[in-house]
Design a protein around this motif. Structure first.
Motif, PDB file in Angstrom:
ATOM      1  N   GLY A 139     -66.696  -1.935 -50.123  1.00 57.42           N
ATOM      2  CA  GLY A 139     -66.888  -1.028 -51.255  1.00 57.42           C
ATOM      3  C   GLY A 139     -67.218   0.408 -50.879  1.00 57.42           C
ATOM      4  O   GLY A 139     -67.458   1.233 -51.757  1.00 57.42           O
ATOM      5  N   ASP A 166     -75.278   5.304 -52.541  1.00 57.17           N
ATOM      6  CA  ASP A 166     -74.081   4.449 -52.565  1.00 57.17           C
ATOM      7  C   ASP A 166     -74.195   3.311 -51.571  1.00 57.17           C
ATOM      8  O   ASP A 166     -73.846   2.177 -51.854  1.00 57.17           O
ATOM      9  CB  ASP A 166     -72.827   5.246 -52.157  1.00 57.17           C
ATOM     10  CG  ASP A 166     -72.357   6.130 -53.286  1.00 57.17           C
ATOM     11  OD1 ASP A 166     -72.816   5.924 -54.425  1.00 57.17           O
ATOM     12  OD2 ASP A 166     -71.553   7.038 -53.007  1.00 57.17           O
ATOM     13  N   ALA A 169     -76.727   0.738 -52.611  1.00 56.28           N
ATOM     14  CA  ALA A 169     -76.192  -0.140 -53.660  1.00 56.28           C
ATOM     15  C   ALA A 169     -75.208  -1.141 -53.067  1.00 56.28           C
ATOM     16  O   ALA A 169     -75.228  -2.332 -53.422  1.00 56.28           O
ATOM     17  CB  ALA A 169     -75.525   0.697 -54.741  1.00 56.28           C
ATOM     18  N   ALA A 170     -74.370  -0.688 -52.127  1.00 55.82           N
ATOM     19  CA  ALA A 170     -73.383  -1.591 -51.518  1.00 55.82           C
ATOM     20  C   ALA A 170     -74.075  -2.680 -50.693  1.00 55.82           C
ATOM     21  O   ALA A 170     -73.636  -3.836 -50.695  1.00 55.82           O
ATOM     22  CB  ALA A 170     -72.413  -0.787 -50.650  1.00 55.82           C
ATOM     23  N   ALA A 172     -77.070  -3.895 -51.280  1.00 55.01           N
ATOM     24  CA  ALA A 172     -77.689  -4.819 -52.243  1.00 55.01           C
ATOM     25  C   ALA A 172     -76.624  -5.758 -52.812  1.00 55.01           C
ATOM     26  O   ALA A 172     -76.848  -6.961 -52.963  1.00 55.01           O
ATOM     27  CB  ALA A 172     -78.377  -4.034 -53.364  1.00 55.01           C
ATOM     28  N   GLU A 173     -75.456  -5.197 -53.055  1.00 56.00           N
ATOM     29  CA  GLU A 173     -74.322  -5.971 -53.574  1.00 56.00           C
ATOM     30  C   GLU A 173     -73.944  -7.100 -52.606  1.00 56.00           C
ATOM     31  O   GLU A 173     -73.493  -8.163 -53.015  1.00 56.00           O
ATOM     32  CB  GLU A 173     -73.142  -4.989 -53.725  1.00 56.00           C
ATOM     33  CG  GLU A 173     -72.006  -5.384 -54.603  1.00 56.00           C
ATOM     34  CD  GLU A 173     -72.402  -5.537 -56.071  1.00 56.00           C
ATOM     35  OE1 GLU A 173     -71.782  -6.390 -56.686  1.00 56.00           O
ATOM     36  OE2 GLU A 173     -73.326  -4.837 -56.568  1.00 56.00           O
ATOM     37  N   MET A 174     -74.129  -6.851 -51.310  1.00 54.00           N
ATOM     38  CA  MET A 174     -73.825  -7.875 -50.299  1.00 54.00           C
ATOM     39  C   MET A 174     -74.900  -8.961 -50.241  1.00 54.00           C
ATOM     40  O   MET A 174     -74.793  -9.889 -49.442  1.00 54.00           O
ATOM     41  CB  MET A 174     -73.767  -7.235 -48.904  1.00 54.00           C
ATOM     42  CG  MET A 174     -72.562  -6.393 -48.644  1.00 54.00           C
ATOM     43  SD  MET A 174     -72.759  -5.551 -47.042  1.00 54.00           S
ATOM     44  CE  MET A 174     -72.224  -6.839 -45.909  1.00 54.00           C
ATOM     45  N   VAL A 192     -82.461   0.308 -56.294  1.00 60.55           N
ATOM     46  CA  VAL A 192     -81.845  -0.988 -55.943  1.00 60.55           C
ATOM     47  C   VAL A 192     -82.701  -1.798 -54.965  1.00 60.55           C
ATOM     48  O   VAL A 192     -82.355  -2.935 -54.639  1.00 60.55           O
ATOM     49  CB  VAL A 192     -80.417  -0.837 -55.345  1.00 60.55           C
ATOM     50  CG1 VAL A 192     -79.476  -0.202 -56.348  1.00 60.55           C
ATOM     51  CG2 VAL A 192     -80.422  -0.067 -54.028  1.00 60.55           C
TER      52      VAL A 192
END
Ligand code: ATP
Length: 249
Positions: A139, A166, A169-170, A172-174, A192
């Motif tokens: 991402g 950014d 956030a990426a 955390a998304e993982m 985040v």
């Protein structure tokens, strides 16, 4: 006197020392020029926080220590400002919680990666990750996505001080558990974070190490309790309240 020509009794000693270290970091090719701007933003928040570790930040630092001790694979991410400000302290924290250190830059150049890795080794680091760059964070654009497969990519808990929003956030998304150190309680990175530490990195890192040493023999149950008792929303709110309504006197 310390490594800057200002007496320690000077009311702005810590802030002047910090500036001096960032300036030196730029001169040595460790810190980017954008790092100077980030430093200025941080200083403004720190001034309004009273340039001290507020009690909610201390609780966050204890929860951060518990998270790092409980982690299977903790990684401490280091950028140019972190390397300039707390190189020795990051090495000490890595030893206290048995974490890896990985250099992770917003404006990545091989030259700066090498300069930071060398600087960290000069301050006692045995191994510095980040140079292999053999994995990506999904991402993000190519340069900013680069990480080590056996470092941040594989980590369950990551300490990301002064991280770009950014990338925070990426990560955390993982599914990474993120500990963010950032003086802005409203930055996207802080928002985040599982553990938002709203404190100056020069106070936060040694304090996380102190808590980690105190908790070194704690059982996993005790560590889990420390984490469960910590409320990230309350920590963010408390820091913001202090900044907006605090009494500077
Ligand atoms: P975001 O993308 O997370 O919303 P940003 O990209 O706007 O934030 P930058 O301008 O990159 O933020 O600045 C980096 C952040 O690091 C700022 O929020 C600043 O308060 C913080 N910061 C700077 N110096 C320190 C320090 N010494 N200790 C802790 N935080 C710091």
């Amino acid at each position: 006197m310390s490594d800057v020509d200002v007496p320690e009794s000077h009311p702005r000693y810590e802030s002047l020392l910090t500036r001096h270290r960032i300036e030196e970091g730029v001169e040595k090719g460790i810190t980017s020029r954008q790092g100077l701007i980030a430093q200025g933003r941080g200083e403004a928040f720190d001034y309004l926080l009273g340039e001290e570790t507020i009690p909610s930040a201390d609780r966050a630092e204890r929860a951060a220590a518990a998270q790092l001790l409980l982690a299977e694979k903790p990684v401490l991410s280091v950028n140019g400002n972190v390397a300039a400000l707390v190189p020795k302290e990051i090495v000490e924290l890595a030893e206290a919680v048995d974490a890896d250190i990985e250099v992770n830059l917003f404006n990545r150049t091989e030259q700066r990666m090498e300069a930071i890795a060398t600087h960290l080794r000069e301050h006692g680091a045995d191994e510095v990750k980040g140079l292999a760059a053999d994995a990506r964070i999904p991402g993000l654009d190519h340069e900013r996505a680069k990480v080590d497969a056996d470092g941040i990519r594989a980590a369950d808990v990551v300490l990301v001080p002064l991280e770009d929003g950014d990338r925070a956030a990426a990560l955390a998304e993982m599914g990474k558990t993120e500990i963010v150190i950032d003086l802005n309680p409203r930055s996207r990175s802080t928002e985040v974070a599982a553990v938002p530490v709203v404190d100056n990195i020069i106070r936060a890192v040694p304090n996380i190490t102190r808590h980690a040493r105190e908790l070194a023999d704690a059982t996993p149950e005790t560590l889990t309790e420390q984490i469960e008792h910590f409320d990230p929303d309350e920590a963010r709110r408390d820091a913001e309240h202090r900044i907006r309504d605090g009494d500077l006197a």
